[in-house]
Write a protein that holds these residues in place. Structure first.
Motif, mmCIF file in Angstrom:
data_model
loop_
_atom_site.group_PDB
_atom_site.id
_atom_site.type_symbol
_atom_site.label_atom_id
_atom_site.label_comp_id
_atom_site.label_asym_id
_atom_site.label_seq_id
_atom_site.Cartn_x
_atom_site.Cartn_y
_atom_site.Cartn_z
ATOM 1 N N ASN A 53 -21.606 12.120 75.928
ATOM 2 C CA ASN A 53 -21.726 12.876 77.174
ATOM 3 C C ASN A 53 -20.932 14.185 77.062
ATOM 4 O OD1 ASN A 53 -21.532 13.911 79.749
ATOM 5 N ND2 ASN A 53 -21.271 11.903 80.726
ATOM 6 N N GLN A 54 -21.648 15.291 76.848
ATOM 7 C CA GLN A 54 -20.991 16.584 76.609
ATOM 8 C C GLN A 54 -20.287 17.115 77.865
ATOM 9 O OE1 GLN A 54 -20.983 17.981 73.534
ATOM 10 N NE2 GLN A 54 -22.337 16.450 72.675
ATOM 11 N N VAL A 55 -20.753 16.692 79.013
ATOM 12 C CA VAL A 55 -20.145 17.167 80.259
ATOM 13 C C VAL A 55 -18.764 16.528 80.441
ATOM 14 C CG1 VAL A 55 -20.405 17.304 82.774
ATOM 15 C CG2 VAL A 55 -22.417 17.490 81.286
ATOM 16 N N ALA A 56 -18.702 15.225 80.154
ATOM 17 C CA ALA A 56 -17.442 14.501 80.343
ATOM 18 C C ALA A 56 -16.483 14.687 79.163
ATOM 19 C CB ALA A 56 -17.724 13.021 80.554
ATOM 20 N N ASN A 57 -16.995 15.188 78.020
ATOM 21 C CA ASN A 57 -16.158 15.336 76.830
ATOM 22 C C ASN A 57 -16.187 16.776 76.354
ATOM 23 O OD1 ASN A 57 -15.321 12.463 75.990
ATOM 24 N ND2 ASN A 57 -17.481 12.303 76.541
ATOM 25 N N SER A 58 -15.406 17.591 77.010
ATOM 26 C CA SER A 58 -15.469 19.023 76.723
ATOM 27 C C SER A 58 -14.676 19.408 75.486
ATOM 28 C CB SER A 58 -14.992 19.800 77.941
ATOM 29 O OG SER A 58 -13.859 19.165 78.487
ATOM 30 N N ALA A 59 -13.921 18.458 74.913
ATOM 31 C CA ALA A 59 -13.173 18.755 73.682
ATOM 32 C C ALA A 59 -13.635 17.844 72.555
ATOM 33 C CB ALA A 59 -11.679 18.565 73.920
ATOM 34 N N ARG B 24 -3.082 5.327 72.655
ATOM 35 C CA ARG B 24 -2.104 6.423 72.686
ATOM 36 C C ARG B 24 -2.611 7.690 73.369
ATOM 37 N NH1 ARG B 24 1.245 6.675 67.065
ATOM 38 N NH2 ARG B 24 1.317 4.448 66.610
ATOM 39 N N TRP B 25 -3.939 7.950 73.253
ATOM 40 C CA TRP B 25 -4.483 9.193 73.794
ATOM 41 C C TRP B 25 -5.703 8.915 74.662
ATOM 42 C CZ3 TRP B 25 -2.969 8.959 68.558
ATOM 43 C CH2 TRP B 25 -1.864 9.743 68.224
ATOM 44 N N GLN B 26 -6.004 9.873 75.519
ATOM 45 C CA GLN B 26 -7.189 9.770 76.375
ATOM 46 C C GLN B 26 -8.399 10.245 75.574
ATOM 47 O OE1 GLN B 26 -7.468 9.037 79.901
ATOM 48 N NE2 GLN B 26 -5.500 8.054 79.581
ATOM 49 N N ILE B 27 -8.951 9.379 74.760
ATOM 50 C CA ILE B 27 -10.135 9.776 73.982
ATOM 51 C C ILE B 27 -11.312 8.898 74.392
ATOM 52 C CG2 ILE B 27 -8.843 10.743 72.049
ATOM 53 C CD1 ILE B 27 -9.347 8.111 70.525
ATOM 54 N N ASN B 28 -12.497 9.459 74.341
ATOM 55 C CA ASN B 28 -13.669 8.756 74.875
ATOM 56 C C ASN B 28 -14.666 8.312 73.815
ATOM 57 O OD1 ASN B 28 -12.728 9.070 77.529
ATOM 58 N ND2 ASN B 28 -13.496 11.176 77.545
ATOM 59 N N VAL C 114 -13.600 13.183 67.013
ATOM 60 C CA VAL C 114 -13.034 12.558 68.217
ATOM 61 C C VAL C 114 -13.399 13.412 69.435
ATOM 62 C CG1 VAL C 114 -10.923 11.734 69.342
ATOM 63 C CG2 VAL C 114 -11.082 11.724 66.850
ATOM 64 N N TRP C 115 -13.811 12.746 70.503
ATOM 65 C CA TRP C 115 -14.180 13.453 71.734
ATOM 66 C C TRP C 115 -13.216 13.082 72.861
ATOM 67 C CZ3 TRP C 115 -17.737 11.952 68.150
ATOM 68 C CH2 TRP C 115 -18.719 12.886 67.780
ATOM 69 N N SER C 116 -12.859 14.094 73.654
ATOM 70 C CA SER C 116 -11.966 13.857 74.800
ATOM 71 C C SER C 116 -12.221 14.921 75.860
ATOM 72 C CB SER C 116 -10.504 13.914 74.344
ATOM 73 O OG SER C 116 -10.219 15.195 73.823
ATOM 74 N N HIS D 29 -9.558 16.781 77.196
ATOM 75 C CA HIS D 29 -8.644 17.880 76.869
ATOM 76 C C HIS D 29 -8.379 17.938 75.369
ATOM 77 C CE1 HIS D 29 -7.999 18.487 81.092
ATOM 78 N NE2 HIS D 29 -7.730 17.201 81.236
ATOM 79 N N ARG D 30 -8.134 19.146 74.852
ATOM 80 C CA ARG D 30 -8.060 19.327 73.397
ATOM 81 C C ARG D 30 -6.924 18.569 72.722
ATOM 82 N NH1 ARG D 30 -5.804 23.725 75.669
ATOM 83 N NH2 ARG D 30 -3.894 24.637 74.807
ATOM 84 N N ALA D 31 -5.759 18.480 73.380
ATOM 85 C CA ALA D 31 -4.611 17.846 72.720
ATOM 86 C C ALA D 31 -4.937 16.408 72.320
ATOM 87 C CB ALA D 31 -3.394 17.881 73.645
ATOM 88 N N ASP D 32 -5.651 15.688 73.184
ATOM 89 C CA ASP D 32 -5.970 14.288 72.889
ATOM 90 C C ASP D 32 -6.848 14.160 71.641
ATOM 91 O OD1 ASP D 32 -4.710 12.850 75.129
ATOM 92 O OD2 ASP D 32 -6.030 14.084 76.345
ATOM 93 N N SER D 33 -7.902 14.958 71.574
ATOM 94 C CA SER D 33 -8.796 14.789 70.418
ATOM 95 C C SER D 33 -8.162 15.323 69.131
ATOM 96 C CB SER D 33 -10.171 15.411 70.670
ATOM 97 O OG SER D 33 -10.055 16.737 71.078
ATOM 98 N N ILE D 34 -7.392 16.412 69.228
ATOM 99 C CA ILE D 34 -6.756 16.969 68.018
ATOM 100 C C ILE D 34 -5.711 15.994 67.486
ATOM 101 C CG2 ILE D 34 -5.206 18.795 67.184
ATOM 102 C CD1 ILE D 34 -6.736 20.747 69.051
#
Lengths: 78, 144
Positions: free
Chosen positions: B24-30, B73-77, B99-101, B103-108
């Motif tokens: 879902n690209q809308v919910a996972n902008s990073a 540990r992180w908010q990743i989807n 990894v999709w999330s 916000h960027r910090a979570d996926s990075i």
């Protein structure tokens, strides 16, 4: 007699010229003892990793019949 | 989530594009992506080919558990991990980790965590085929 399956991977598999063998267990024993009974002439090197039923364990982990033991060198994927 | 061990050459950007259709690209902008390819030069030698071995079952299990830990540990989807085994030629992809999330910090951060776990705990082994013969790589250097 209950058996365990013993697997080897990577360089260790090549050195032993063996990927898999079975061992009959009299009683539960540690993975270090499994190694010793299969390879009495060869010390279990410090850097060798051990897994039982596909989970990492230490050399003093006790293994029972029907379980899968694996010995392998440090991993180098990615 | 998808974790797959591949025995054939794959094109990571194509694989990413295919998988992305179900994210879902809308919910996972990073989206943080790591691609690792085969190196031709290593320790002063030219490597002609790489042979990658794994422990079927345990490799997938370690990767699945590392994703669960990353999710804690992180908010990743969503996570996609593809990893080659078998014969690999120079410049071919070895690993794709995405990894999709929100916000960027979570996926990075989750991406870096997952690649480090993959390199230090997932049971894969590399053998280099050189002109001069063959050699197993003895260890991975953390964080490099």
């Amino acid at each position: 007699m209950p058996k365990i399956s013993v697997l080897y991977f990577g360089q260790l598999r090549e050195q032993l010229a063996c990927g898999q063998e079975d061992l009959e267990l009299q009683d539960p024993c540690t993975v270090a003892e499994v190694w010793q009974s299969l390879h009495p002439q060869r010390t279990l090197a410090q850097n060798i990793l051990i897994a039982v039923n596909q989970e990492y364990v230490k050399a003093d982990f006790v293994v029972k019949g029907g379980e899968e033991v694996a010995f392998f060198p440090p991993v180098t994927g990615g | 989530m998808k974790i797959e061990i591949l025995t054939e050459t794959f094109e990571p950007l194509m694989a990413l594009q295919n998988y992305q259709q179900q994210v879902n690209q809308v919910a996972n902008s990073a989206n943080s992506v790591f691609i690792g390819r085969m190196r031709e030069q290593h320790m002063g030698n030219t490597v002609e080919q790489l042979y990658l071995e794994h422990y079927p079952g345990m490799t997938e299990r370690v990767l699945r558990e590392s994703v669960v830990e990353a999710q804690r540990r992180w908010q990743i989807n969503d996570v996609l991990i593809l990893h080659r085994v078998g014969q690999i030629n120079p410049a071919e992809a070895i690993v794709l980790l995405a990894v999709w999330s929100v916000h960027r910090a979570d996926s990075i951060q989750a991406n870096e965590f997952l690649i480090e776990i993959l390199k230090s705990r997932a049971p894969f082994w590399k053998k280099e085929i050189l002109k001069e013969g063959e050699r197993w790589i003895e260890s991975n250097t953390p964080g490099r």
